[in-house]
Design an enzyme around this catalytic site. Structure first.
Site, short mmCIF file in Angstrom:
data_model
loop_
_atom_site.label_atom_id
_atom_site.label_comp_id
_atom_site.label_asym_id
_atom_site.label_seq_id
_atom_site.Cartn_x
_atom_site.Cartn_y
_atom_site.Cartn_z
N GLU A 45 -6.75 -10.00 12.63
CA GLU A 45 -6.07 -10.60 11.48
C GLU A 45 -5.13 -11.67 12.00
O GLU A 45 -4.14 -11.38 12.67
CB GLU A 45 -5.29 -9.54 10.70
CG GLU A 45 -4.59 -10.11 9.48
CD GLU A 45 -3.87 -9.05 8.66
OE1 GLU A 45 -3.91 -9.14 7.43
OE2 GLU A 45 -3.26 -8.14 9.27
N CYS A 99 -2.62 -10.92 3.42
CA CYS A 99 -3.63 -9.98 3.95
C CYS A 99 -5.05 -10.35 3.50
O CYS A 99 -6.02 -9.95 4.14
CB CYS A 99 -3.30 -8.55 3.57
SG CYS A 99 -2.93 -8.32 1.84
N GLY A 105 1.18 -3.02 5.06
CA GLY A 105 1.65 -3.61 6.31
C GLY A 105 0.56 -3.62 7.36
O GLY A 105 -0.64 -3.65 7.04
N SER A 106 0.94 -3.55 8.62
CA SER A 106 -0.02 -3.70 9.72
C SER A 106 -0.84 -2.43 9.89
O SER A 106 -0.40 -1.32 9.61
CB SER A 106 0.72 -4.02 11.03
OG SER A 106 1.42 -2.87 11.49
N GLU A 152 -2.54 -0.12 2.50
CA GLU A 152 -3.13 -1.46 2.35
C GLU A 152 -2.76 -2.23 3.61
O GLU A 152 -1.61 -2.58 3.81
CB GLU A 152 -2.57 -2.12 1.08
CG GLU A 152 -3.41 -3.30 0.62
CD GLU A 152 -3.13 -4.54 1.43
OE1 GLU A 152 -3.91 -4.80 2.39
OE2 GLU A 152 -2.17 -5.24 1.14
N LEU A 153 -3.79 -2.47 4.46
CA LEU A 153 -3.52 -2.86 5.84
C LEU A 153 -4.03 -4.25 6.23
O LEU A 153 -4.01 -4.60 7.39
CB LEU A 153 -4.11 -1.80 6.79
CG LEU A 153 -3.67 -0.37 6.52
CD1 LEU A 153 -4.36 0.59 7.47
CD2 LEU A 153 -2.16 -0.24 6.64
#
Length: 454
Positions: free
Chosen positions: A375, A281, A227-228, A247-248
């Site tokens: 992002e 992502c 996520g963020s 996992e960002l």
């Protein structure tokens, strides 16, 4: 189509007075009503996971593989239903949704194969004098209950990436799916809970603040979060001493040198930049093109971008889908206007209609613009010209993120230079950074995360 979706506390389906309507991002039609779990439900799920772990940790590789095989076969029987729900709840076009379901099948298949060969190792110690005549046995043991938190953009396969490895090694797992797109996860729960002991899997759509309270719970032995960045790093602090995988996301770069096949690059770059409205992502966000081929690439890329078809996610001819919420579409519009007002040039797109945002290409962007530094998570891409590959690598590295970077090149010297010098978790050669195969070691460095999946 079922309109009510219950959550799972272990193998028990539960309902609550608190329900949310999940709507299709394209036309706001109701896909289903989802019952929302509370803190008592979360407590019960973790208690069940702790209670069942003494049993699941002793399950044989045969038993674990058999469970995974049954899950795989069940998913295969339900590909059409899963694809349609996935497309509707997160607005993903049906072709991409179908591909995601098939990836989930592959993810469970990889876990099934791996569960038979992860037990450990045996090796001699005689590489040093003290070890002569001695050997070592290394055995892997399941860690215990896992907490997995997943986002909206791949609401089935990213859940599979948490659940399948946990089941493969005998760990119970509690999943908190995205509240924006939880139905795919609940349908997966319908399948998995047929075959696992009660408590090995719980799926709990719930408020973020409710699950946060349990991140530091000592019964949870590992946190795996996709996520963020802001939320991920916050949760890592709350997790204290437990294992963590984050996992960002990022703002992935793509470098195109002068030896690249332009037509191949343009076709793949359209997918990398605009698939699932850039809500990926490893979305191809920043493209760096050698000066010798810049004009040709720009012209062909714009031409293709302008022809992208938009529409309902179940229309197989549609490519560019709606953004998950109107709030996110408004944000994309604001960031685009901010860049233009600061000197960027818009080459196509930039317009918004509700949740829909056009395929947008910008140039003359700078690092102080959010479309460049943050992002973007939208169908927005920036184009930048370079003369020397080393400069392109520096520009690609000039970011707080580091997930994946792509390089199109037929020059081995450039390929190995990029591989050695790009500050990312993965370098993709002759494809975009959006490329992923599910057994790849996948994850980032810097602000893009901590640890690896796959």
């Amino acid at each position: 189509m079922n309109n009510e979706y219950h959550f799972f506390v272990g193998n028990e389906k539960k309902q609550s007075d608190n329900k949310i309507a999940i709507t299709c991002p394209y036309d706001k039609s109701i896909v289903g009503n989802v019952h929302i779990a509370n803190q008592n439900n979360i407590e019960n799920a973790i208690a069940k996971a702790e209670q069942i772990f003494p049993i699941t940790k002793k399950m044989s590789a045969y038993e674990r593989a058999d469970i995974l095989e049954n899950i795989i076969n069940e998913i295969k029987k339900n590909i059409q239903q899963l694809s349609e729900i996935l497309a509707l709840e997160c607005g993903k076009n049906i072709k991409f949704a179908n591909a995601e379901v098939n990836r989930a099948i592959e993810t469970f298949t990889l876990a099934k194969e791996e569960c038979k060969r992860i037990e450990g190792d045996f090796f001699g110690l005689d590489s040093v004098k003290k070890g002569v005549g001695k050997s070592a046995i290394v055995k892997r043991f399941p860690i215990g209950p896992v907490l997995g938190i997943t986002p909206f953009n791949y609401p089935l396969n990213l859940v599979a990436h948490k659940v399948a490895p946990a089941l493969a090694v005998g760990n119970p797992i509690v999943i908190k799916p995205s509240s924006l797109a939880p139905i795919s996860a609940l349908l997966l729960g319908e399948i998995v809970t047929k075959y696992v002991p009660d408590g090995m899997l719980s799926i709990l759509p719930c408020a973020g603040k409710d699950i946060e309270k349990f991140v530091s719970d000592e019964r949870i032995k590992m946190l795996t979060f996709t996520g963020s960045a802001d939320i991920g790093w916050k949760l890592k602090k709350l997790a204290n001493k437990k294992k963590v995988c984050l996992e960002l996301g990022g703002n992935a770069g793509l470098i195109i040198d002068k030896t690249a096949d332009i037509n191949d690059v343009v076709g793949k770059s359209i997918v990398g930049a605009f698939a699932y409205a850039g809500q990926v992502c490893i979305h191809t966000q920043r493209i760096f093109i050698h000066a010798d081929i810049y004009d040709e690439f720009e012209n062909k890329f714009i031409e293709k971008a302008k022809k992208i078809k938009t529409g309902h996610p179940l229309d197989k001819k549609v490519f560019l889908n709606s953004m998950i919420t109107e709030k996110e579409s408004i944000r994309a519009e604001e960031w685009t206007k901010e860049a233009i007002n600061s000197g960027a040039k818009i080459l196509c797109g930039g317009k918004r209609d509700g949740n829909n945002f056009e395929a947008t290409i910008l140039t003359d962007t700078t690092q102080n613009m959010r479309v460049e530094s943050n992002e973007v998570f939208a169908p927005i891409v920036t184009l930048t010209k370079f003369d020397d590959l080393k400069d392109a690598v520096k520009m690609a590295n000039n970011t707080k993120y580091g997930l994946q970077t792509g390089l199109f090149s037929n020059d081995m010297k450039n390929i190995f230079y990029a591989f050695e010098n790009l500050e990312v978790g993965g370098v993709i050669i002759n494809n975009t950074p959006t490329f992923r195969v599910d057994q790849m070691p996948y994850g980032g460095i810097k602000g893009s995360g901590f640890g690896r999946e796959g």
